[in-house]
Design an enzyme around this catalytic site. Structure first.
Site, short mmCIF file in Angstrom:
data_model
loop_
_atom_site.label_atom_id
_atom_site.label_comp_id
_atom_site.label_asym_id
_atom_site.label_seq_id
_atom_site.Cartn_x
_atom_site.Cartn_y
_atom_site.Cartn_z
CE LYS A 85 48.64 23.87 41.19
NZ LYS A 85 48.60 24.90 42.23
C1 E4P Z 1 49.83 27.88 41.48
O1 E4P Z 1 49.56 26.90 40.82
C2 E4P Z 1 50.86 27.86 42.52
O2 E4P Z 1 50.53 26.95 43.52
C3 E4P Z 1 51.07 29.22 43.10
O3 E4P Z 1 51.08 30.16 42.03
C4 E4P Z 1 52.30 29.32 43.95
O4 E4P Z 1 52.55 30.67 44.26
P1 E4P Z 1 53.56 31.11 45.42
O5 E4P Z 1 54.95 30.87 44.95
O6 E4P Z 1 53.27 32.57 45.60
O7 E4P Z 1 53.21 30.29 46.63
#
Ligand code: E4P
Length: 215
Positions: A85
């Site tokens: 990521k």
């Molecule tokens: C997933 O890849 C993201 O990091 C995650 O869904 C972020 O979610 P949030 O906005 O609830 O922190």
């Protein structure tokens, strides 16, 4: 549309995996930090042993060469499953391009617009993660942005998969599926909410009570 679990918590992953409904896991630095785990590599190994499918692990470096080095070390945990990521910056685009050349899949994260998603796809990202809930939080329409990305990718035959991220409730999952997301990554709380319906609960009680009358 596939479901991924959005967590770094092993107990949550074991629970969701036992239901047979998740096809991958996404982590991020905040989720890993919440677990208080010092050894990220061991945590990733454990997650890979619990779930078949892509496991997203985020890099913290901010410069492309350092991103690539960090990514290669994380990918070495399990080349089949680990997806790197990278938060969408110019340095990350460069790193995505290099990593694609090395056979390492990437997931462009912190994506909030169609132009950002188009850049990530052009750089060779395997996945893009538009953050639906965080867009809603600032008064935008996260699902509309997701739909725009899906429409563009479909129109132009772009193979990058769209992960609906920052999911807050079951209706987000339904809307993401209708808007064309290939995957929704959901916290366990949302997965549990998807399961529940008061008519299912009351219906089970009624069936049990009626059956008991036979005895
Ligand atoms: C997933 O890849 C993201 O990091 C995650 O869904 C972020 O979610 P949030 O906005 O609830 O922190």
């Amino acid at each position: 549309m596939q479901l991924f679990l959005d967590t770094a918590n092993i107990v949550e992953i074991e629970k969701a995996a036992s239901w047979g409904v998740i096809r991958g896991v996404t982590t991020n630095p905040s989720l890993v930090s919440r677990e208080g785990v010092g050894d990220f590599t061991s945590l990733l190994q454990r997650i890979c042993s619990l779930v078949d499918g892509p496991i997203s692990a985020e890099v913290l470096a901010e410069e492309s060469d350092a991103m690539v080095q960090e990514a290669l070390a994380l990918a070495a945990v399990n080349m089949e499953q680990i997806v790197i990521k990278l938060p969408l910056t110019a340095e990350a685009l460069q790193a995505m391009h290099i990593l694609k050349g090395k056979g390492v899949r990437t997931n462009a994260t912190l994506v909030f617009s169609a132009p950002q998603a188009m850049l990530a796809a052009a750089a060779g990202a395997s996945f893009v993660s538009p953050f639906v809930g965080r867009l809603d939080d600032i008064g935008h329409n996260g699902i509309a942005t997701l739909g725009e990305i899906a429409e563009i990718f479909s129109l132009h035959g772009i193979e990058t998969k769209i992960i609906a991220a920052s999911i807050r409730h079951p209706q987000h999952v339904v809307e993401a599926a209708k808007a064309g997301a290939h995957i929704a990554t959901v916290p366990l709380r949302v997965l549990q909410q998807m399961l529940l319906h008061p008519l299912t609960t009351s219906g089970i009680i009624q069936f049990q009570q009626d059956w008991a009358k036979l005895k």
